[in-house]
Design a protein around this motif. Structure first.
Motif, mmCIF file in Angstrom:
data_model
loop_
_atom_site.group_PDB
_atom_site.id
_atom_site.type_symbol
_atom_site.label_atom_id
_atom_site.label_comp_id
_atom_site.label_asym_id
_atom_site.label_seq_id
_atom_site.Cartn_x
_atom_site.Cartn_y
_atom_site.Cartn_z
ATOM 1 N N LYS A 184 0.708 -1.388 -0.015
ATOM 2 C CA LYS A 184 -0.041 -0.003 0.093
ATOM 3 C C LYS A 184 0.813 1.377 -0.026
ATOM 4 C CE LYS A 184 -4.186 -1.868 2.063
ATOM 5 N NZ LYS A 184 -5.139 -1.906 3.075
ATOM 6 N N LYS A 185 2.027 1.291 0.766
ATOM 7 C CA LYS A 185 2.882 2.271 0.605
ATOM 8 C C LYS A 185 3.246 2.554 -0.715
ATOM 9 C CE LYS A 185 5.893 3.100 3.982
ATOM 10 N NZ LYS A 185 5.300 4.452 4.357
ATOM 11 N N ILE A 186 3.712 1.467 -1.453
ATOM 12 C CA ILE A 186 4.416 1.598 -2.971
ATOM 13 C C ILE A 186 3.349 1.892 -3.804
ATOM 14 C CG2 ILE A 186 5.375 0.136 -4.799
ATOM 15 C CD1 ILE A 186 6.615 -1.527 -2.402
ATOM 16 N N GLU A 187 2.235 1.652 -3.419
ATOM 17 C CA GLU A 187 0.970 2.128 -4.202
ATOM 18 C C GLU A 187 0.847 3.649 -4.236
ATOM 19 O OE1 GLU A 187 -1.891 -1.910 -4.367
ATOM 20 O OE2 GLU A 187 -2.052 -0.582 -2.700
ATOM 21 N N ARG A 188 1.291 4.189 -3.473
ATOM 22 C CA ARG A 188 1.183 5.635 -3.567
ATOM 23 C C ARG A 188 2.070 6.359 -4.572
ATOM 24 N NH1 ARG A 188 2.241 6.589 2.978
ATOM 25 N NH2 ARG A 188 0.423 4.933 3.752
ATOM 26 N N ILE A 189 3.002 5.502 -4.897
ATOM 27 C CA ILE A 189 4.214 5.983 -5.814
ATOM 28 C C ILE A 189 3.625 5.420 -7.486
ATOM 29 C CG2 ILE A 189 6.495 5.730 -6.941
ATOM 30 C CD1 ILE A 189 7.422 5.427 -3.916
ATOM 31 N N SER A 190 3.376 4.121 -7.255
ATOM 32 C CA SER A 190 2.588 3.508 -8.471
ATOM 33 C C SER A 190 1.815 2.327 -8.298
ATOM 34 C CB SER A 190 3.921 3.031 -9.304
ATOM 35 O OG SER A 190 3.640 2.207 -10.510
ATOM 36 N N LYS A 191 0.834 2.057 -9.094
ATOM 37 C CA LYS A 191 -0.334 0.899 -9.135
ATOM 38 C C LYS A 191 0.352 -0.289 -9.841
ATOM 39 C CE LYS A 191 -2.995 3.623 -6.760
ATOM 40 N NZ LYS A 191 -3.357 3.250 -5.380
ATOM 41 N N GLU A 192 1.238 0.074 -10.551
ATOM 42 C CA GLU A 192 1.897 -1.040 -11.418
ATOM 43 C C GLU A 192 2.771 -2.096 -10.688
ATOM 44 O OE1 GLU A 192 2.189 -0.879 -15.752
ATOM 45 O OE2 GLU A 192 1.781 1.169 -15.425
ATOM 46 N N ILE A 193 2.492 -3.076 -9.960
ATOM 47 C CA ILE A 193 3.459 -3.648 -8.933
ATOM 48 C C ILE A 193 3.344 -5.213 -9.353
ATOM 49 C CG2 ILE A 193 3.968 -4.458 -6.864
ATOM 50 C CD1 ILE A 193 2.490 -1.809 -5.944
ATOM 51 N N LEU A 194 4.625 -6.066 -9.671
ATOM 52 C CA LEU A 194 4.413 -7.158 -9.968
ATOM 53 C C LEU A 194 5.087 -8.046 -8.537
ATOM 54 C CD1 LEU A 194 4.446 -9.861 -11.524
ATOM 55 C CD2 LEU A 194 6.848 -9.454 -12.174
ATOM 56 N N ILE A 195 4.242 -8.863 -7.984
ATOM 57 C CA ILE A 195 4.771 -9.345 -6.598
ATOM 58 C C ILE A 195 5.134 -10.646 -6.835
ATOM 59 C CG2 ILE A 195 4.165 -10.081 -4.290
ATOM 60 C CD1 ILE A 195 2.022 -7.738 -4.368
ATOM 61 N N MET A 196 6.612 -11.051 -6.609
ATOM 62 C CA MET A 196 6.982 -12.567 -6.936
ATOM 63 C C MET A 196 7.307 -13.321 -5.638
ATOM 64 S SD MET A 196 6.891 -12.485 -10.083
ATOM 65 C CE MET A 196 8.219 -13.749 -10.671
ATOM 66 N N PRO A 197 6.560 -14.319 -5.265
ATOM 67 C CA PRO A 197 6.799 -15.096 -4.072
ATOM 68 C C PRO A 197 8.151 -15.938 -4.360
ATOM 69 C CG PRO A 197 4.459 -15.289 -4.758
ATOM 70 C CD PRO A 197 5.337 -14.423 -5.954
ATOM 71 N N LEU A 198 8.878 -16.107 -3.609
ATOM 72 C CA LEU A 198 10.306 -16.917 -3.654
ATOM 73 C C LEU A 198 9.771 -18.460 -4.303
ATOM 74 C CD1 LEU A 198 13.534 -17.398 -1.907
ATOM 75 C CD2 LEU A 198 12.025 -19.211 -1.829
ATOM 76 N N GLU A 199 8.567 -18.972 -3.272
ATOM 77 C CA GLU A 199 8.071 -20.243 -3.605
ATOM 78 C C GLU A 199 7.677 -20.445 -5.122
ATOM 79 O OE1 GLU A 199 7.375 -18.643 0.462
ATOM 80 O OE2 GLU A 199 7.130 -17.874 -1.271
ATOM 81 N N LEU A 200 7.362 -19.526 -5.905
ATOM 82 C CA LEU A 200 7.058 -19.684 -7.465
ATOM 83 C C LEU A 200 8.301 -20.086 -8.205
ATOM 84 C CD1 LEU A 200 5.261 -19.547 -9.760
ATOM 85 C CD2 LEU A 200 5.772 -16.904 -10.040
ATOM 86 N N ILE A 201 9.622 -19.700 -7.624
ATOM 87 C CA ILE A 201 11.044 -20.331 -8.194
ATOM 88 C C ILE A 201 11.125 -21.685 -7.962
ATOM 89 C CG2 ILE A 201 13.328 -19.674 -8.437
ATOM 90 C CD1 ILE A 201 13.217 -17.022 -7.094
ATOM 91 N N GLN A 202 10.759 -22.060 -6.613
ATOM 92 C CA GLN A 202 11.044 -23.271 -6.127
ATOM 93 C C GLN A 202 9.819 -24.411 -6.880
ATOM 94 O OE1 GLN A 202 10.409 -22.543 -2.187
ATOM 95 N NE2 GLN A 202 12.626 -22.258 -1.710
#
Length: 332
Positions: A184-202
């Motif tokens: 939510k803090k980052i969204e104040r700067i930009s709404k375009e956010i890619l969230i990458m869980p480490l578990e997806l790599i695994q």
């Protein structure tokens, strides 16, 4: 239009994998951050200004109060503008896991400072800002952090039970890994956010790279390695972690202390020292020996407690970004 993609962390969430296997291989993007494999980038004026703005906690004892960083925000923003505006490239990325780090840095404030930098930048040029945030199941991240930085955590907390109880009982510490709050803090700067869980790599590296390629609109020559992403995990027994201590010689400690005290002197600011002497001395003496001093396994009861602590936060961010975190056991 110019485009800047920012990766502010987090530590111990597959950040090195992201950098080395994807970001540093990008051909159509210019790197505005410090590449630890490229010594030349460490001499950049932009990098110097970045580290003067986003300061580590261990430097706070050397700060003269009252503190105002508005001048540093302006200086960093202007140099960022100069680099972007004078480049033949339209695409840029900045990766620095210290930006959102609240253990060694002031991550809570850094995101606000970054917002001020971007605001000044947007007043001068038309630029699209995007973010990529790497995360990891909170208990696993903290467990990895404790074992990786065992010597200091042992000094700060005494033992692993005190370490986890502190993060569990102190709301300020608990909130460090409230991902929904951070986003939510980052969204104040930009709404375009890619969230990458480490578990997806695994679990699915093909999907991991596909998401990145779509977000950056570029394919990279990738090698999908079979080794564990978390190199601190012991191979002797599944689920065990190495307890690591970093050892420095007395001479190295003395040289670092001497440099910190006199780094603003003419000698240390001399171009010849910066380009010729410093890299040689750093390479020879700034070497830490890693000792494995023990092994430790996860506590399933504590793991369940942390899953419950962050359940609502993880559910909220999952619902908003469709991350499928329940599949990776972030919550039940």
């Amino acid at each position: 239009m110019k485009k800047l993609i920012i990766h502010p962390g987090l530590h111990k969430s597959g950040t090195t994998f992201l950098q080395e296997k994807f970001l540093f291989k990008l051909k159509n993007y210019e790197n505005l951050s410090k590449n630890q494999k490229d010594n030349k980038s460490q001499k950049s004026k932009l990098i110097d200004l970045q580290y003067k703005l986003f300061i580590p906690k261990n430097s706070s004892s050397n700060i003269n109060y009252p503190l105002n960083l508005s001048g540093r925000v302006k200086d960093y923003s202007e140099e960022l503008l100069f680099r972007i505006d004078n480049s033949k490239n339209d695409n840029f990325y900045l990766t620095d896991v210290n930006l959102a780090d609240q253990n060694n840095y002031f991550g809570f404030f850094n995101i606000n400072l970054l917002g001020d930098v971007i605001s000044l930048l947007k007043n001068k040029i038309e630029i699209k800002i995007k973010f990529i945030l790497t995360i990891r199941k909170q208990y696993d991240l903290l467990f990895s952090w404790y074992t990786y930085d065992y010597e200091r955590q042992k000094r700060n907390f005494g033992n692993i039970d005190n370490f986890f109880n502190s993060y569990k009982d102190d709301g300020n510490l608990t909130d460090i890994y409230n991902y929904n709050s951070l986003v939510k803090k980052i969204e104040r700067i930009s709404k375009e956010i890619l969230i990458m869980p480490l578990e997806l790599i695994q679990s699915n590296r093909s999907e991991y790279f596909l998401k990145l390629e779509e977000f950056f609109n570029e394919k990279v020559n990738k090698e999908v390695y079979s080794e564990k992403v978390n190199s601190n995990l012991s191979t002797t027994k599944d689920g065990e972690y190495n307890l690591r201590e970093f050892k420095e010689t007395s001479l190295t400690k003395f040289l670092k202390k001497f440099y910190r005290k006199f780094k603003n002197s003419f000698f240390f600011k001399n171009k010849f020292f910066i380009e010729k002497i410093y890299p040689i001395v750093k390479k020879k003496f700034d070497v830490k020996k890693i000792d494995i001093v023990g092994k430790i396994s996860k506590d399933k009861t504590m793991e369940t407690e942390f899953k419950n602590i962050y359940k609502k936060s993880n559910q909220d961010i999952d619902n908003r970004y469709n991350l499928n975190l329940s599949k990776y056991d972030y919550y039940n």
